[in-house]
Design an enzyme around this catalytic site. Structure first.
Site, PDB file in Angstrom:
ATOM      1  N   GLU A   1       0.838  -1.206   0.000  1.00  0.00           N
ATOM      2  CA  GLU A   1       0.000   0.000   0.000  1.00  0.00           C
ATOM      3  C   GLU A   1       0.869   1.251   0.000  1.00  0.00           C
ATOM      4  O   GLU A   1       2.088   1.170   0.135  1.00  0.00           O
ATOM      5  CB  GLU A   1      -0.992  -0.020   1.162  1.00  0.00           C
ATOM      6  CG  GLU A   1      -0.393  -0.220   2.512  1.00  0.00           C
ATOM      7  CD  GLU A   1      -1.441  -0.626   3.565  1.00  0.00           C
ATOM      8  OE1 GLU A   1      -2.273  -1.507   3.300  1.00  0.00           O
ATOM      9  OE2 GLU A   1      -1.411  -0.045   4.650  1.00  0.00           O
TER      10      GLU A   1
ATOM     11  N   LYS B   1       2.529   4.708   1.208  1.00  0.00           N
ATOM     12  CA  LYS B   1       2.948   5.292   2.488  1.00  0.00           C
ATOM     13  C   LYS B   1       2.588   6.769   2.423  1.00  0.00           C
ATOM     14  O   LYS B   1       3.270   7.569   1.776  1.00  0.00           O
ATOM     15  CB  LYS B   1       4.450   5.093   2.694  1.00  0.00           C
ATOM     16  CG  LYS B   1       4.888   5.519   4.077  1.00  0.00           C
ATOM     17  CD  LYS B   1       6.320   5.076   4.353  1.00  0.00           C
ATOM     18  CE  LYS B   1       6.700   5.285   5.814  1.00  0.00           C
ATOM     19  NZ  LYS B   1       6.515   6.629   6.296  1.00  0.00           N
TER      20      LYS B   1
ATOM     21  N   ASP C   1       2.158  10.529   3.263  1.00  0.00           N
ATOM     22  CA  ASP C   1       3.068  11.437   3.963  1.00  0.00           C
ATOM     23  C   ASP C   1       2.239  12.454   4.736  1.00  0.00           C
ATOM     24  O   ASP C   1       1.914  13.523   4.245  1.00  0.00           O
ATOM     25  CB  ASP C   1       3.959  12.131   2.930  1.00  0.00           C
ATOM     26  CG  ASP C   1       5.158  12.770   3.588  1.00  0.00           C
ATOM     27  OD1 ASP C   1       5.376  12.525   4.790  1.00  0.00           O
ATOM     28  OD2 ASP C   1       5.873  13.513   2.905  1.00  0.00           O
TER      29      ASP C   1
ATOM     30  N   TYR D   1      -5.359   2.843   7.705  1.00  0.00           N
ATOM     31  CA  TYR D   1      -4.525   1.734   7.246  1.00  0.00           C
ATOM     32  C   TYR D   1      -4.369   0.603   8.248  1.00  0.00           C
ATOM     33  O   TYR D   1      -3.666  -0.363   7.982  1.00  0.00           O
ATOM     34  CB  TYR D   1      -3.153   2.229   6.791  1.00  0.00           C
ATOM     35  CG  TYR D   1      -2.391   3.033   7.840  1.00  0.00           C
ATOM     36  CD1 TYR D   1      -1.972   2.442   9.023  1.00  0.00           C
ATOM     37  CD2 TYR D   1      -2.081   4.367   7.612  1.00  0.00           C
ATOM     38  CE1 TYR D   1      -1.278   3.170   9.970  1.00  0.00           C
ATOM     39  CE2 TYR D   1      -1.387   5.099   8.555  1.00  0.00           C
ATOM     40  CZ  TYR D   1      -0.993   4.496   9.734  1.00  0.00           C
ATOM     41  OH  TYR D   1      -0.314   5.219  10.657  1.00  0.00           O
TER      42      TYR D   1
ATOM     43  N   LYS E   1      11.166   3.757   0.954  1.00  0.00           N
ATOM     44  CA  LYS E   1      10.979   5.210   0.756  1.00  0.00           C
ATOM     45  C   LYS E   1      11.537   5.635  -0.592  1.00  0.00           C
ATOM     46  O   LYS E   1      12.660   5.256  -0.944  1.00  0.00           O
ATOM     47  CB  LYS E   1      11.696   5.977   1.864  1.00  0.00           C
ATOM     48  CG  LYS E   1      11.152   5.660   3.248  1.00  0.00           C
ATOM     49  CD  LYS E   1      10.384   6.807   3.822  1.00  0.00           C
ATOM     50  CE  LYS E   1      11.212   7.522   4.847  1.00  0.00           C
ATOM     51  NZ  LYS E   1      10.571   8.675   5.411  1.00  0.00           N
TER      52      LYS E   1
ATOM     53  N   CYS F   1      15.320  47.958  -6.153  1.00  0.00           N
ATOM     54  CA  CYS F   1      14.109  47.294  -6.629  1.00  0.00           C
ATOM     55  C   CYS F   1      14.139  47.193  -8.155  1.00  0.00           C
ATOM     56  O   CYS F   1      14.365  48.198  -8.839  1.00  0.00           O
ATOM     57  CB  CYS F   1      12.879  48.073  -6.172  1.00  0.00           C
ATOM     58  SG  CYS F   1      11.341  47.390  -6.805  1.00  0.00           S
TER      59      CYS F   1
ATOM     60  N   CYS G   1      11.083  49.636  -9.432  1.00  0.00           N
ATOM     61  CA  CYS G   1      11.013  51.084  -9.253  1.00  0.00           C
ATOM     62  C   CYS G   1      12.379  51.693  -8.942  1.00  0.00           C
ATOM     63  O   CYS G   1      12.510  52.918  -8.860  1.00  0.00           O
ATOM     64  CB  CYS G   1      10.015  51.444  -8.159  1.00  0.00           C
ATOM     65  SG  CYS G   1      10.587  51.064  -6.506  1.00  0.00           S
TER      66      CYS G   1
ATOM     67  N   CYS H   1      11.143  46.131  -0.785  1.00  0.00           N
ATOM     68  CA  CYS H   1      11.180  47.441  -1.405  1.00  0.00           C
ATOM     69  C   CYS H   1      10.236  48.303  -0.573  1.00  0.00           C
ATOM     70  O   CYS H   1       9.034  48.033  -0.521  1.00  0.00           O
ATOM     71  CB  CYS H   1      10.679  47.366  -2.846  1.00  0.00           C
ATOM     72  SG  CYS H   1      10.351  49.015  -3.502  1.00  0.00           S
TER      73      CYS H   1
ATOM     74  N   CYS I   1       5.850  52.056  -6.071  1.00  0.00           N
ATOM     75  CA  CYS I   1       6.400  50.899  -6.793  1.00  0.00           C
ATOM     76  C   CYS I   1       5.246  50.195  -7.512  1.00  0.00           C
ATOM     77  O   CYS I   1       4.331  49.664  -6.857  1.00  0.00           O
ATOM     78  CB  CYS I   1       7.085  49.989  -5.772  1.00  0.00           C
ATOM     79  SG  CYS I   1       7.809  48.525  -6.480  1.00  0.00           S
TER      80      CYS I   1
HETATM   81  S1  IVH Z   1       1.341   0.776   9.020  1.00  0.00           S
HETATM   82  C1  IVH Z   1       3.632  -0.552  13.021  1.00  0.00           C
HETATM   83  N1  IVH Z   1       0.684   1.777   6.731  1.00  0.00           N
HETATM   84  O1  IVH Z   1       4.315   5.604   8.500  1.00  0.00           O
HETATM   85  C2  IVH Z   1       3.387   0.607  12.186  1.00  0.00           C
HETATM   86  N2  IVH Z   1       1.862   3.168   8.226  1.00  0.00           N
HETATM   87  O2  IVH Z   1       6.924   4.741  10.217  1.00  0.00           O
HETATM   88  C3  IVH Z   1       2.168   0.393  11.396  1.00  0.00           C
HETATM   89  N3  IVH Z   1       2.247   5.428   7.385  1.00  0.00           N
HETATM   90  O3  IVH Z   1       3.696   6.305  11.818  1.00  0.00           O
HETATM   91  C4  IVH Z   1       2.026   1.462  10.422  1.00  0.00           C
HETATM   92  N4  IVH Z   1       1.244   5.163   5.460  1.00  0.00           N
HETATM   93  O4  IVH Z   1       2.015   7.160  10.222  1.00  0.00           O
HETATM   94  C5  IVH Z   1       1.289   2.000   7.892  1.00  0.00           C
HETATM   95  N5  IVH Z   1      -0.026   2.514   4.658  1.00  0.00           N
HETATM   96  C6  IVH Z   1       0.583   2.751   5.818  1.00  0.00           C
HETATM   97  C7  IVH Z   1       1.161   3.998   6.119  1.00  0.00           C
HETATM   98  C8  IVH Z   1       1.801   4.162   7.346  1.00  0.00           C
HETATM   99  C9  IVH Z   1       1.891   6.001   6.234  1.00  0.00           C
HETATM  100  C10 IVH Z   1       3.021   6.105   8.447  1.00  0.00           C
HETATM  101  C11 IVH Z   1       2.447   5.905   9.813  1.00  0.00           C
HETATM  102  C12 IVH Z   1       3.571   5.487  10.704  1.00  0.00           C
HETATM  103  C13 IVH Z   1       4.756   5.632   9.832  1.00  0.00           C
HETATM  104  C14 IVH Z   1       5.638   4.420  10.051  1.00  0.00           C
END
Ligand code: IVH
Length: 670
Positions: free
Chosen positions: A111, A113, A115, A222, A313, A407, A410, A425, A431
């Site tokens: 899945e 990750k 941010d 998640y 990552k 500037c 102007c 400025c 200006c």
């Molecule tokens: S599972 C045991 N699934 O990533 C940890 N985490 O370093 C279970 N995160 O703090 C987390 N997307 O905030 C999981 N699909 C995803 C995620 C996810 C983002 C973040 C989460 C966690 C950090 C893990």
């Protein structure tokens, strides 16, 4: 009474369903207008019958609850982190380790990750109970009021939910909403937010939940565990959470996928490394999890993270290109932003020609020289940035980039205040981009919203010496506008009507529009509400200003400086003389000015909705009636008033008054 209670329950349920359709399914079935009407109806009922108000009512979505101090709460089980890797080899090694422990058939779930910021939400008897941030993993802060405003998080569940359970997920800032917020910041002359994740995190800690509501955060869930209704796999649990009304990553979007081999995992990773730029939210990698809970248990945990999952990552995408030149932009507040003009290069799916350099310190830090070969990165920030220089490629005779002293627009000497990174400025009133920028801000949609007048026309009017400040707009005459390029009778009339109509804009908008540095929409509302009129604000001492909720020293200083400038005071005086609103029309300002009056409201209005106007009528002692009769005192008419109503009013000689006249009627102390 029972009837009322039923009505409240039915309306609440209906609104939550519409919320779900819109924010979870992305499939709205009523118009925004109808939704707002129903929400207002519910709000009014709850106000009238507070005994039936519910902490999880859809009205909580708009926020308003203030949390002064967020309580610290311990997580039932610690919120762990994932072990991270940047290399595919390490995914392979991880998968081999899993294979050693689990020698029977097993599946993975890949899945995205997300941010954002991790959140843990507890539900009891199908209703949201509390939401806690990750904090240090062991304990976090209770931010329930703020989380309630996130429309995709259900306040009440559907289906066969477990009595009590916890669900975890990631709250994030959708990019369109983030860009919108930054546009507003720009319009208010404020610094923009650097990245969506930190802004999501900051937003979640706002004391005023209505600010959270406005920003439009979102959330993907998640992880979902409960003792009852426990599914056997992670994938099935996620799907089950979807049935209960949660927004889950959907297989149909490829956001989540069951994989049986390392090849399938890699395919998922590669696909998203390319496709991630097209998402409306940021992801920083891929999470790979063993699907079966039994197998997860077998694999167990290290001190910090589960052995059954790993996060891959993405590297921030980076390319090299040539720095052609540095140019400088002058904002409406006079802030100077250096911009790197680059040899066009493809980066993360778009052609990049420019990169922001923020300020002179940044240029110094990079020790930039013209024609340098520079590394450009598109990472957490939306605008690409220069992260380094390939020094071995630098021509020894290359010219060092030197920040300008005057500037570019102007010619005025630039200043840099102590402790500030930005050059300015100071020639505010001489200006050109500052002058036109201020006028463009004034007329913009969220400010005075002047129909028929756009940024280009402002430039034209300025170049023709017809306007030099916002007050001059109100002196424009038909012939002057008509003489401009591309102006015809209709567009000229539209513009004049737009200017005229803007006189009815409420005080808080005027306050935002006049362009005091650091006074954005929200701050303007707070100031207007507190001081009620411009004179009180002009007179306000520093202490009085900082005592207003959410007004800090920076804003207070800026407000005082603005009103110390004679030119600004003169403009305000002129605007006052043209009839702009410089005092608030407040709900609390209830009066009996309309006592005994029966009023018909018809048409579409400029500054308020019809419902708001009806509320105002009642607050001031008047009575709303649906149809015109001999007993009607007057018709409050907006645009497109119904023709039959118009005829009837004329026939019975009932006065028709405009929104502006009406607002004038209820304000003042007459
Ligand atoms: S599972 C045991 N699934 O990533 C940890 N985490 O370093 C279970 N995160 O703090 C987390 N997307 O905030 C999981 N699909 C995803 C995620 C996810 C983002 C973040 C989460 C966690 C950090 C893990």
């Amino acid at each position: 009474m029972e009837e009322i209670q039923k009505k409240i329950a039915a309306l609440s349920e209906e609104l939550e369903q519409h919320n779900y359709n819109y924010y979870v399914l992305s499939n709205p079935t009523i118009s925004d207008f109808e939704f707002d009407q129903k929400l207002k109806e519910l709000e009014a009922l709850e106000k009238q019958y507070p005994q039936f108000a519910d902490p999880n009512s859809p009205t909580k979505r708009v926020g308003g609850d203030i949390t002064k101090n967020f309580q610290t709460i311990k997580h039932k089980t610690p919120m762990l982190s994932l072990s991270n890797t940047y290399s595919k080899e390490e995914i392979i090694e991880w998968e081999e380790r899993v294979n050693k422990v689990i020698d029977t058939h097993h599946e993975y779930v890949c899945e995205l990750k997300y941010d954002g910021v991790a959140i843990s939400i507890t539900y009891e008897n199908g209703e949201i109970k509390h939401a806690i941030t990750r904090g240090d993993g062991v304990q976090g802060e209770e931010v329930t009021a703020n989380v309630r405003t996130i429309r995709s998080i259900p306040l009440k569940l559907k289906g066969n939910y477990p009595g009590e359970f916890e669900i975890r997920g990631e709250i994030f800032f959708p990019l369109d909403n983030f860009n919108d917020l930054n546009r507003k910041k720009r319009e208010a002359g404020e610094d923009e937010y650097m990245n969506p994740r930190n802004t999501a995190s900051g937003t979640l800690k706002q004391q005023d939940s209505s600010i959270v509501a406005e920003r439009g955060l979102d959330c993907f869930l998640y992880s979902f565990h409960s003792d009852e209704n426990e599914k056997e796999t992670h994938f099935d649990s996620v799907a089950f959470a979807g049935e209960l009304g949660f927004k889950i990553p959907l297989a149909k979007n490829n956001y989540i996928k069951k994989c049986s081999s390392i090849d399938e995992i890699m395919e998922f990773v590669d696909y998203w490394d390319k496709q991630r730029d097209f998402l409306n939210f940021q992801i920083d990698g891929i999470v790979i999890k063993v699907n079966s809970y039994a197998q997860q248990e077998e694999l167990g945990y290290t001190a910090k993270s589960p052995r059954w999952a790993i996060a891959y990552k993405f590297k921030a995408e980076e390319v090299t290109t040539i720095l052609e030149e540095v140019t400088y932009q002058v904002g409406r507040t006079g802030a100077i932003t250096p911009v790197a003009n680059l040899k066009p290069v493809l980066l993360a799916g778009t052609t990049v020609k420019r990169a922001s350099l923020h300020n002179s310190d940044q240029i110094e830090k990079l020790d930039l020289h013209l024609k340098d070969s520079v590394f450009v990165e598109k990472g957490g920030e939306i605008i690409p940035k220069i992260v380094g220089v390939e020094l071995d490629k630098r021509d020894p005779l290359a010219e060092k980039v030197k920040f300008i002293e005057n500037c570019p627009e102007c010619g005025h000497e630039l200043i840099r205040k102590e402790g500030e990174a930005q050059h300015y400025c100071p020639n505010e009133n001489g200006c050109p981009p500052q002058i036109t920028g201020k006028i463009q801000h004034f007329i913009s949609r969220k400010a005075m919203d002047i129909d028929g007048l756009g940024a280009e026309t402002v430039e034209l009017l300025y170049n023709q010496h017809l306007i030099e400040n916002i007050a001059d707009l109100y002196t424009l005459e038909y012939d002057q506008i008509m003489a401009l390029e591309r102006m015809a009778d209709k567009s000229t009339q539209n513009l004049l009507d737009g200017i005229q109509a803007s006189k009815a804009q409420p005080f808080e908008r005027v306050l935002f529009a006049i362009g005091i540095r650091f006074v954005g929409e929200t701050v303007a509302k707070k100031l207007a509400k507190h001081f009620k009129n411009i004179d009180a604000l002009i007179q306000a001492s520093f202490e009085e200003l900082v005592n207003v909720d959410e007004i800090g020293e920076k804003i207070a200083i800026s407000v005082q400086q603005f009103f110390q400038d004679e030119k600004n005071l003169e403009i305000i005086d002129r605007l006052k003389s043209f009839g702009l609103q410089f005092e608030i029309v407040e709900a609390e300002n209830a009066s009996n000015k309309l006592e005994g009056k029966s009023i018909v409201v018809s048409g579409v209005f400029e500054t308020m909705s019809r419902n708001e106007l009806k509320e105002l009528i009642e607050l001031n002692g008047g009575k709303n009636v649906g149809s015109i009769s001999k007993k009607t005192s007057f018709v409050l008419a907006g645009e497109n008033m119904g023709p039959s109503k118009y005829e009837k009013a004329n026939e019975l000689e009932i006065p028709i008054i405009s929104e502006e006249e009406f607002l004038n009627m209820i304000k003042g102390d007459a």
